[in-house]
Design a protein around this motif. Structure first.
Motif, PDB file in Angstrom:
ATOM      1  N   SER A 174       0.819  -1.212   0.000  1.00  0.00           N
ATOM      2  CA  SER A 174       0.000   0.000   0.000  1.00  0.00           C
ATOM      3  C   SER A 174       0.856   1.268   0.000  1.00  0.00           C
ATOM      4  N   GLY A 196      -2.294   4.810   2.150  1.00  0.00           N
ATOM      5  CA  GLY A 196      -3.340   4.514   1.178  1.00  0.00           C
ATOM      6  C   GLY A 196      -3.796   3.075   1.249  1.00  0.00           C
ATOM      7  N   GLU A 197      -4.831   2.787   0.501  1.00  0.00           N
ATOM      8  CA  GLU A 197      -5.344   1.427   0.411  1.00  0.00           C
ATOM      9  C   GLU A 197      -4.459   0.621  -0.527  1.00  0.00           C
ATOM     10  N   TYR A 202      -5.499   0.730  -4.987  1.00  0.00           N
ATOM     11  CA  TYR A 202      -5.803   2.131  -5.284  1.00  0.00           C
ATOM     12  C   TYR A 202      -6.284   2.319  -6.719  1.00  0.00           C
ATOM     13  N   PHE A 253      -7.081   7.804   1.452  1.00  0.00           N
ATOM     14  CA  PHE A 253      -5.738   7.870   2.017  1.00  0.00           C
ATOM     15  C   PHE A 253      -5.881   8.478   3.414  1.00  0.00           C
ATOM     16  N   ARG A 291      -8.143  13.068   6.021  1.00  0.00           N
ATOM     17  CA  ARG A 291      -8.218  12.115   4.916  1.00  0.00           C
ATOM     18  C   ARG A 291      -8.025  12.832   3.585  1.00  0.00           C
ATOM     19  N   LYS A 326      -9.860  10.245  -2.948  1.00  0.00           N
ATOM     20  CA  LYS A 326      -9.958  10.290  -4.406  1.00  0.00           C
ATOM     21  C   LYS A 326     -11.369   9.845  -4.765  1.00  0.00           C
ATOM     22  N   THR A 379      -1.528  16.128  -1.873  1.00  0.00           N
ATOM     23  CA  THR A 379      -2.539  15.533  -2.744  1.00  0.00           C
ATOM     24  C   THR A 379      -2.095  15.528  -4.199  1.00  0.00           C
ATOM     25  N   ILE A 385       0.300  12.590  -4.842  1.00  0.00           N
ATOM     26  CA  ILE A 385      -0.459  11.339  -4.833  1.00  0.00           C
ATOM     27  C   ILE A 385      -1.234  11.183  -6.135  1.00  0.00           C
ATOM     28  N   TYR A 435      -0.339   8.036  -8.750  1.00  0.00           N
ATOM     29  CA  TYR A 435      -1.260   6.900  -8.797  1.00  0.00           C
ATOM     30  C   TYR A 435      -2.421   7.033  -9.779  1.00  0.00           C
TER      31      TYR A 435
END
Length: 199
Positions: free
Chosen positions: A102, A120-121, A124, A133, A146, A149, A184, A187, A191
């Motif tokens: 993750s 994060g998970e 994703y 996240f 948090r 997304k 953010t 990220i 991803y």
């Protein structure tokens, strides 16, 4: 991204531009981002991203060096980004922490002291659902916010549009809000921009 001018009567911490003070009265920021990656390097490319207010004054400047974005086994190519506000004054950084599955990031202040850990998970890339996240205080480990997304439906599948919600306590330090907000962008870039590399 553009931010509105600050509300009247809010004091601005030394070293930060006035428009940044708009964050002081907020507990959530919504980001609607459309990013075109035209270069052959796609989301590996370095960038300098300027964020301005509605008067076209710089609030943040984000600097990301060239980094390979690939398998989690490439621990020598971890992602990072410096955050400046105003441009030329570093207020913090975001650095990826190596994990097998993750996503994990450390957000630090200007002195390099850890402020937040972002986890994060492991999945994703799921469709039809929001991806969360979690943001924890780097010292206590308590969740303080948090980065979400949001699933954008068909327009996300066919275009380069991403929506995020950044949540934090309204009483959180203004500079910490700024660091969390700018994290953010890294990220998203790492991803959620992969499908746009061939645009």
């Amino acid at each position: 991204m553009q931010m509105m001018s600050p509300p009247q009567g809010i004091m601005v911490p030394q070293g930060l531009l006035g428009s940044l003070s708009y964050l002081a009265s907020l507990n959530e920021v919504v980001i609607h981002q459309h990013l075109d990656l035209l270069e052959c390097c796609g989301n590996m490319r370095p960038f300098t991203l300027n964020i301005t207010d509605n008067m076209n004054q710089h609030i943040f400047q984000l600097h990301r060096p060239y980094r390979y974005v690939g398998s989690c086994l490439w621990c020598c190519c971890l992602q990072e980004m410096d955050i400046q506000s105003p441009p030329g004054i570093i207020i913090g950084s975001v650095k990826q922490i190596w994990t097998c599955w993750s996503p994990k990031y450390q957000v630090s202040d200007a002195q390099g002291n850890p402020v937040f850990m972002i986890n994060g998970e492991c999945c994703y890339c799921a469709c039809c659902t929001d991806i969360i996240f979690q943001v924890s205080d780097a010292n206590s480990g308590v969740e303080v916010g948090r980065i979400i997304k949001q699933w954008g439906g068909c327009r996300e599948i066919f275009g380069g549009v991403n929506d995020f919600r950044v949540q934090f306590p309204v009483e959180m330090d203004l500079q910490k809000k700024a660091l969390l907000l700018t994290a953010t962008f890294l990220i998203d870039f790492v991803y959620f921009e992969r499908n746009n590399n061939n645009n």
